[in-house]
Design an enzyme around this catalytic site. Sequence first.
Site, PDB file in Angstrom:
ATOM      1  N   ASP A 179      42.777  38.214  48.992  1.00  0.00           N
ATOM      2  CA  ASP A 179      43.974  37.820  49.727  1.00  0.00           C
ATOM      3  C   ASP A 179      44.281  36.328  49.564  1.00  0.00           C
ATOM      4  OD1 ASP A 179      41.677  37.290  51.263  1.00  0.00           O
ATOM      5  OD2 ASP A 179      42.038  39.088  52.466  1.00  0.00           O
ATOM      6  N   ASP A 219      40.189  53.815  53.284  1.00  0.00           N
ATOM      7  CA  ASP A 219      39.461  53.717  52.028  1.00  0.00           C
ATOM      8  C   ASP A 219      38.140  54.466  52.067  1.00  0.00           C
ATOM      9  OD1 ASP A 219      40.428  52.830  49.668  1.00  0.00           O
ATOM     10  OD2 ASP A 219      39.158  51.059  49.595  1.00  0.00           O
TER      11      ASP A 219
END
Length: 725
Positions: A411, A107
Amino acid sequence: MAAVEHSPLFETKSAKGRVFYKIFSLTLFVGICFIWVFRVSHIPRESEVGKWDTPSDGTFSSGNLSDKDYLKADPGIEPPVMVINTVLSVMAYEYPPDKLSVYLSDDAGSDITFYALLEASIFAKQWLPFCRKFKVDPTSPAAYFKTIHSSTHAKELVTIKKLYQDMESRIENAAKMGRVPEEVHSKHKGFSQWDSYSSRRDHDTILQILLHEKDSSSKDVDGNVMPLLVYLAREKRPQVAHNFKAGAMNSLIRVSSMISNGEIILNVDCDMYSNNSQSLRDALCFLMDEDMGHEIAYVQTPQCFENITKNDLYGGALRVIFEVEFHGMDSLGGPLYAGTGCFHRREILCGRKFSDQYEKDWNEYKNIGDMKEVSLHELEEQSKALASCTFEINTLWGKEVGLLYGCSLDDVMTGLSIKCRGWKSVFYNPQRRAFLGVAPNTLPQTLVQHKRWSEGCFQIFLSRHSPAWHAYGLISPGLQMAYCYYNLWAFICWPTLYYCVIPSLYLLKGIPLFPQMSSPWFIPFAYVILGDSSYCMMEFLWLKGTVKGWWNELRIWLYKRTSSYLFAFVDTILKSFGFSESTFVVSAKVAEEEVSQRYEKEIMEFGSSSPMLTVVATLALLNLFCLLGMFLKQVFMSEGGLRIFDAMALQVLLSGVLVLINVPVYQGLFLRKDEGRLPMSVAAKSTALALSACFIFRNLTNWFDLPDQFRGERNTLWREEWMED
Ligand SMILES: *[C@@H]1O[C@H](CO)[C@@H](O)[C@H](O)[C@H]1NC(C)=O
Ligand SMILES: CC(=O)N[C@H]1CO[C@H](CO)[C@@H](O)[C@@H]1O
């Protein structure tokens, strides 16, 4: 003829001692009820100090925390060598390589990380056959070379180790220089994708298939097929929200569905590596089990760390969470999705609802047919479109499909929503750890990590996915409670702060808040205090901890509650009113030499000044001053004598324990000379704050009090009143 027998692929065992635990919890609960009754019926008049204000304004801002992204791989945070060790370790899983695909989501979009992966793809051609031949485990080269010193295959070992070390030094050089060596750069076409790169927040999709079975050079030295290997940095633009890790994961899910479309997705953070090449097969046993498998959405492994020292100064092992609490959740429908070391079914991650008919034909598990004719280059180009930053506009991605957006613990929230859709999860905690990572090795890193967790958890509690109301009726009440327990971590800062501040200040003033030793009310207090702490200690020892380790964990328990949770709470509330920017700090995983040495010696590392450390130091000093002040008063004013220890035994005990547990802070403030000590600015601020708290408290409450000469008498009277109760 052989009889084919159906036997389950996994079994579940009940923990021992559950009856004892239930009875014990019940008695503690009764004890706590008595304490409540005492509290309600014994409100001391002197506690009406409503005008008293916490003099620590200004320490609650998070302006000093720098704004960083939540990354999968960032050369500054997760060094490229660490990243490729993760990649190599999972490429070497004991599994048919043609069915294994490894994707690296970078990323930060760093060409150094890409270069490291390129090097790793070449090294893998030697490494994978070596692992197969000598049954190497752990399959991360760095970890393997650290554990193995002599072996029967010494010659091969020396060769491969040399190859690895050469590669490592090339990568480290490139990282140090900040650029890729010229000759590599011109030789590999992949680097041209960085030509249009302007910054880590502003670049095109960069996608490169490094190993693919269609490519004839993607064979190892023995001529075997190798796992698919892909590098991806999704497109990022400053004006388009990138949604942190969840956004990166969702791009990866789409890209991988185009390229390999594997049924099971394992996601691992780049600071972990596989320590068990069997774990993929083990996880499949849960998912393929004939009786239960069809209900299971994901298999979560615990986060374990290789860097834990003997007495675990920062409580980094998270023993109780992973060895006790997660097992408990397992029996209620499954553990939360912890974001790493988790095996998901692709379809369910992509939003599939539960149905009893869920049956999967595992023979279907093959590459999608119509991609067969497409060339690798076309495949890359088509997949790139799926990682564009505008792809998700007007889609359900992030809302119902893939990982959910809008929370820093995306998550955990995603795992909860999967459960609300009717699925179960499984906690898989093998003796030999499936994955090993690096635990934080300084106090600020630990506190920031806990702040991030508790803040994310609290956001979930307040969100439209809240386990308290949204999940009602969708998951079992026990699981709802378990989720709430984590989600309300941040809230616990208030009672803890109260217990760290108020009883000590009242001790300084000589006002008892707890029953005296000779009162029957003392019994429930003593039972709850002794029972709970000895239970916690036994549990910790049973989980292979040490007594000192328990004491250290108690300290971290205190610090994270009084600082991490406090800031998490305040930040969450401010953010929900739109006051403060979302701040994110990723703890650096790079170990400096001296920091590492102190970590090995279990000397607490405070490092640079931060508001969290100021809170920790202020509370430590406040308790020290109150305890000292009380002793001085006893020495110089003989009226109370030793009787105060009877009347205020619990307050003296509480303050005393707080002072003892804070010994490393006093050392860091006043005694140590090394770089890891508490900075002077923190020392000055916290001393000033603690002293003024003591003075302000004294003065603001003085008008409740009789002149000094009567005080002893009045306290005595009051004590006698109590004794009559
Ligand atoms: C990691 O794997 C090695 C060898 O396979 C094993 O000896 C070790 O115990 C494992 N570590 C943990 C923490 O399970
Ligand atoms: C990041 C870090 O602290 N790494 C350390 C983990 O522990 C090993 C051995 O205990 C050290 O060698 C590493 O430097």
